[in-house]
Design a protein around this motif. Structure first.
Motif, PDB file in Angstrom:
ATOM      1  N   MET A   1       0.852  -1.195   0.000  1.00 14.91           N
ATOM      2  CA  MET A   1       0.000   0.000   0.000  1.00 14.91           C
ATOM      3  C   MET A   1       0.887   1.244   0.000  1.00 14.91           C
ATOM      4  SD  MET A   1      -2.645   1.277   2.967  1.00 14.91           S
ATOM      5  CE  MET A   1      -3.287   2.943   2.957  1.00 14.91           C
ATOM      6  N   PRO A   2       0.679   2.200  -0.957  1.00 15.52           N
ATOM      7  CA  PRO A   2       1.472   3.418  -0.972  1.00 15.52           C
ATOM      8  C   PRO A   2       1.304   4.190   0.330  1.00 15.52           C
ATOM      9  CG  PRO A   2       0.183   3.172  -2.998  1.00 15.52           C
ATOM     10  CD  PRO A   2      -0.310   2.144  -2.043  1.00 15.52           C
ATOM     11  N   SER A   3       2.385   4.805   0.794  1.00 14.97           N
ATOM     12  CA  SER A   3       2.334   5.532   2.056  1.00 14.97           C
ATOM     13  C   SER A   3       1.506   6.803   1.919  1.00 14.97           C
ATOM     14  CB  SER A   3       3.744   5.880   2.517  1.00 14.97           C
ATOM     15  OG  SER A   3       3.692   6.696   3.668  1.00 14.97           O
ATOM     16  N   THR A   4       0.705   7.085   2.928  1.00  9.96           N
ATOM     17  CA  THR A   4      -0.034   8.347   2.992  1.00  9.96           C
ATOM     18  C   THR A   4       0.416   9.166   4.194  1.00  9.96           C
ATOM     19  OG1 THR A   4      -1.802   7.252   4.250  1.00  9.96           O
ATOM     20  CG2 THR A   4      -2.071   7.368   1.859  1.00  9.96           C
ATOM     21  N   ASP A   5       1.503   8.766   4.803  1.00  9.99           N
ATOM     22  CA  ASP A   5       1.995   9.404   6.027  1.00  9.99           C
ATOM     23  C   ASP A   5       3.463   9.797   5.855  1.00  9.99           C
ATOM     24  OD1 ASP A   5       2.575  10.256   8.585  1.00  9.99           O
ATOM     25  OD2 ASP A   5       2.162   8.335   9.562  1.00  9.99           O
ATOM     26  N   PRO A   6       3.735  10.935   5.196  1.00  9.54           N
ATOM     27  CA  PRO A   6       5.130  11.338   4.956  1.00  9.54           C
ATOM     28  C   PRO A   6       5.934  11.501   6.243  1.00  9.54           C
ATOM     29  CG  PRO A   6       3.624  12.631   3.608  1.00  9.54           C
ATOM     30  CD  PRO A   6       2.781  11.849   4.571  1.00  9.54           C
ATOM     31  N   TYR A   7       5.290  11.996   7.303  1.00 10.69           N
ATOM     32  CA  TYR A   7       6.013  12.149   8.564  1.00 10.69           C
ATOM     33  C   TYR A   7       6.460  10.786   9.107  1.00 10.69           C
ATOM     34  CZ  TYR A   7       6.977  13.110  13.480  1.00 10.69           C
ATOM     35  OH  TYR A   7       7.575  13.181  14.706  1.00 10.69           O
ATOM     36  N   GLY A   8       5.569   9.811   9.041  1.00 11.36           N
ATOM     37  CA  GLY A   8       5.929   8.475   9.487  1.00 11.36           C
ATOM     38  C   GLY A   8       7.084   7.906   8.699  1.00 11.36           C
ATOM     39  N   ASP A   9       7.115   8.178   7.378  1.00  6.46           N
ATOM     40  CA  ASP A   9       8.239   7.720   6.563  1.00  6.46           C
ATOM     41  C   ASP A   9       9.531   8.407   6.993  1.00  6.46           C
ATOM     42  OD1 ASP A   9       6.453   6.178   5.139  1.00  6.46           O
ATOM     43  OD2 ASP A   9       6.191   7.663   3.555  1.00  6.46           O
ATOM     44  N   LEU A  10       9.435   9.705   7.290  1.00  3.86           N
ATOM     45  CA  LEU A  10      10.620  10.452   7.721  1.00  3.86           C
ATOM     46  C   LEU A  10      11.180   9.887   9.021  1.00  3.86           C
ATOM     47  CD1 LEU A  10      12.547  12.927   7.634  1.00  3.86           C
ATOM     48  CD2 LEU A  10      10.768  14.194   8.885  1.00  3.86           C
ATOM     49  N   VAL A  11      10.298   9.618   9.979  1.00  6.44           N
ATOM     50  CA  VAL A  11      10.731   9.110  11.283  1.00  6.44           C
ATOM     51  C   VAL A  11      11.480   7.800  11.144  1.00  6.44           C
ATOM     52  CG1 VAL A  11       9.851   8.133  13.446  1.00  6.44           C
ATOM     53  CG2 VAL A  11       8.940  10.284  12.596  1.00  6.44           C
ATOM     54  N   ARG A  12      11.078   6.986  10.186  1.00  6.23           N
ATOM     55  CA  ARG A  12      11.688   5.667  10.052  1.00  6.23           C
ATOM     56  C   ARG A  12      12.964   5.678   9.207  1.00  6.23           C
ATOM     57  NH1 ARG A  12       6.146   4.317  10.869  1.00  6.23           N
ATOM     58  NH2 ARG A  12       5.523   4.674   8.703  1.00  6.23           N
ATOM     59  N   SER A  13      13.366   6.864   8.740  1.00  5.08           N
ATOM     60  CA  SER A  13      14.663   6.984   8.071  1.00  5.08           C
ATOM     61  C   SER A  13      15.732   7.272   9.123  1.00  5.08           C
ATOM     62  CB  SER A  13      14.627   8.115   7.043  1.00  5.08           C
ATOM     63  OG  SER A  13      14.554   9.383   7.691  1.00  5.08           O
ATOM     64  N   PRO A  14      16.995   6.921   8.869  1.00  8.66           N
ATOM     65  CA  PRO A  14      18.049   7.156   9.873  1.00  8.66           C
ATOM     66  C   PRO A  14      18.155   8.616  10.307  1.00  8.66           C
ATOM     67  CG  PRO A  14      18.835   5.668   8.166  1.00  8.66           C
ATOM     68  CD  PRO A  14      17.506   6.168   7.700  1.00  8.66           C
ATOM     69  N   LEU A  15      18.153   9.535   9.343  1.00 17.08           N
ATOM     70  CA  LEU A  15      18.259  10.952   9.691  1.00 17.08           C
ATOM     71  C   LEU A  15      17.021  11.420  10.445  1.00 17.08           C
ATOM     72  CD1 LEU A  15      19.628  13.712   9.558  1.00 17.08           C
ATOM     73  CD2 LEU A  15      18.577  14.030   7.279  1.00 17.08           C
ATOM     74  N   GLY A  16      15.838  11.029   9.953  1.00 17.45           N
ATOM     75  CA  GLY A  16      14.597  11.437  10.608  1.00 17.45           C
ATOM     76  C   GLY A  16      14.489  10.899  12.017  1.00 17.45           C
ATOM     77  N   SER A  17      14.951   9.673  12.235  1.00 15.86           N
ATOM     78  CA  SER A  17      14.907   9.091  13.569  1.00 15.86           C
ATOM     79  C   SER A  17      15.759   9.893  14.544  1.00 15.86           C
ATOM     80  CB  SER A  17      15.385   7.639  13.508  1.00 15.86           C
ATOM     81  OG  SER A  17      15.394   7.060  14.794  1.00 15.86           O
ATOM     82  N   ARG A  18      16.966  10.270  14.099  1.00 18.16           N
ATOM     83  CA  ARG A  18      17.835  11.055  14.980  1.00 18.16           C
ATOM     84  C   ARG A  18      17.241  12.435  15.248  1.00 18.16           C
ATOM     85  NH1 ARG A  18      21.801   8.764  11.608  1.00 18.16           N
ATOM     86  NH2 ARG A  18      22.046  10.722  10.443  1.00 18.16           N
ATOM     87  N   LEU A  19      16.702  13.054  14.210  1.00 22.65           N
ATOM     88  CA  LEU A  19      16.160  14.413  14.340  1.00 22.65           C
ATOM     89  C   LEU A  19      14.950  14.439  15.263  1.00 22.65           C
ATOM     90  CD1 LEU A  19      16.156  17.381  13.425  1.00 22.65           C
ATOM     91  CD2 LEU A  19      14.728  16.680  11.479  1.00 22.65           C
ATOM     92  N   THR A  20      13.986  13.562  15.018  1.00 26.57           N
ATOM     93  CA  THR A  20      12.774  13.560  15.843  1.00 26.57           C
ATOM     94  C   THR A  20      13.081  13.125  17.271  1.00 26.57           C
ATOM     95  OG1 THR A  20      12.268  11.334  15.012  1.00 26.57           O
ATOM     96  CG2 THR A  20      11.193  13.202  13.921  1.00 26.57           C
ATOM     97  N   GLY A  21      14.065  12.226  17.439  1.00 25.59           N
ATOM     98  CA  GLY A  21      14.464  11.837  18.792  1.00 25.59           C
ATOM     99  C   GLY A  21      15.048  13.004  19.554  1.00 25.59           C
TER     100      GLY A  21
END
Length: 454
Positions: A1-21
């Motif tokens: 299923m194509p993602s409809t949650d860009p923020y969720g995709d960002l969080v699960r990327s290495p950079l996004g995980s560090r940033l949101t943490g």
């Protein structure tokens, strides 16, 4: 299923995980959901508690292909925990198992499922016993808020003297431990003894609806389409029902899954009769009915008019009542199975209310009301009726919600994300199956433990 949650995709990327943490922002985990040809319950499951419930849990866990243990492994990686409180009779008896559960939480792997088992507090007479049983629900709801990495916690409530090993509780336990319940958390699920397990009802059955005919209203798109596909995947012969205007989408879908289509306005006076006749002439029987069709016509009550109010109540509630009446009539018994299972779509709006949705909330609370009231009628026949109350689900409708409101809807839950149509479909498929024979009259929330109405 194509993602409809860009923020969720960002969080699960290495950079996004560090940033949101670093910023302390929500960090929704990737949920483990059902995948074709992959077991739903695997790995190591910790079983806690003393007495018959724990012993039966160990047997059931082994039966679905997981490995039951009595102590959390030093290396971690638990896929689930079953904490049995079924013998408690006083609040003072909760601590040993509760604290053992707390000590095991750091050993949980991603998307782990915790299930507490207790007897239904509503069926206890002694104040101390009722307090202890209710305490299990309270600790489970709180634990669900504490779960990490996509984990869930739910309570299985044994009713009517049922043993955990009986067909009803065993089927419910298998569902709650499985990837099919990925977006169900913080919920109590009552289950009575149920009917003796058949091959299709056994935990882990690959085609639990084989040989059954199921009808789904509002089936052309969205959640309805996901339900139709999931029931067909589980072996059912499906009938898709929707308005004539949705005929092209409906035909495409039923051709995909090998079912039949019925163009029908479910508010028409003869809707129930036409649905029954289609099932009789095309398939010879009817075993499952899913009342999915629904509409919204939102307005503040001060601005509400009769047309908007009446349309929502007619589609969402009155149509279910009218169709059920036809299906449960004596002259329908030649087509409708004695163990008919009905599943209605409610909403957390019907539980908590929602600004600007008085008509919708009234209609969905009505679904829960008619479900509870109809349950004894279905039980007397050998069937059952239940409802599912979705929370924020990623659909075309929610995609049109303003961005800020949409983000709040996604994040204000323990799982910090929206659900998918297949999350609702998995719950419906379970409730429609023989494995749910012990579940009747209840409404199951599929909302990731939304704060709304929690």
């Amino acid at each position: 299923m194509p993602s409809t949650d860009p923020y969720g995709d960002l969080v699960r990327s290495p950079l996004g995980s560090r940033l949101t943490g670093a910023l302390g922002l929500p960090r929704p985990a990737q949920l483990r959901r059902h995948e074709a040809d992959t077991p739903d319950i695997t790995g190591t499951v910790l079983v806690l508690g003393e007495g018959a419930g724990a012993e039966q849990a160990r047997t059931l866990v082994a039966a679905v292909g997981a490995h039951p243990v009595g102590e959390p492994p030093a290396e971690g990686g638990l896929t689930g925990v079953v904490a049995c409180f079924d013998a408690v009779a006083h609040p003072g008896e909760l601590s040993a198992t509760a604290l053992a559960l707390g000590g095991a939480l750091r050993a949980l792997g991603p998307s782990a499922h915790v299930v507490t088992v207790a007897r239904d507090p509503e069926q206890a007479e002694a104040p101390a016993e009722r307090a202890a049983r209710a305490g299990v629900i309270g600790l489970t709801r709180s634990l669900a808020h504490e779960m990490r990495r996509g984990g869930t916690a739910n309570a299985l409530l044994l009713q009517d003297g049922a043993a955990l090993s009986d067909a009803g509780p065993a089927g419910a336990l298998a569902f709650l431990l499985s990837a099919r319940s990925a977006f169900v958390s913080g919920q109590p699920l009552p289950a009575g003894p149920g009917t003796p397990a058949t091959a299709s009802a056994s935990p882990g059955a690959t085609a639990p609806l084989a040989g059954r005919v199921a009808v789904v209203t509002g089936a052309a798109r969205g959640i309805g389409a996901a339900i139709l596909r999931t029931l067909a995947r589980d072996g059912a012969t499906v009938i898709g029902v929707d308005l004539p205007a949705a005929g092209e989408d409906l035909m495409r879908l039923v051709n995909e899954v090998g079912g039949t289509a019925l163009a029908l306005d479910i508010t028409a006076p003869d809707a129930g009769r036409r649905l029954l006749e289609h099932a009789r002439t095309r398939h010879g029987r009817l075993d499952v009915v899913v009342h999915n069709a629904g509409i919204t016509k939102d307005r503040m009550l001060a601005n509400m008019d009769a047309a908007r109010w009446d349309a929502v109540l007619a589609v969402n509630t009155a149509s279910q009542l009218a169709i059920n009446e036809v299906l449960l009539a004596e002259d329908a018994r030649d087509t409708v199975a004695a163990d008919l299972r009905i599943v209605g779509l409610a909403s957390i709006s019907g539980i908590a209310g929602n600004r600007g949705q008085t008509n919708y909330a009234a209609s969905k609370a009505g679904v829960m009301g008619l479900t509870a009231a109809t349950a004894p009628v279905l039980a007397a026949r050998g069937g059952g009726i239940t409802a599912v109350a979705p929370g924020f689900i990623e659909t075309e409708m929610t995609a049109r919600i303003p961005l800020l409101t949409r983000e709040l809807g996604r994040r204000l839950s323990s799982l910090q994300q929206g659900g998918r149509p297949e999350d609702v479909a998995e719950a419906v498929a379970f409730l429609a199956s023989p494995a749910a024979s012990g579940v009747n009259g209840t409404t199951l929330r599929v909302c990731g433990q939304a704060m709304m109405g929690a």
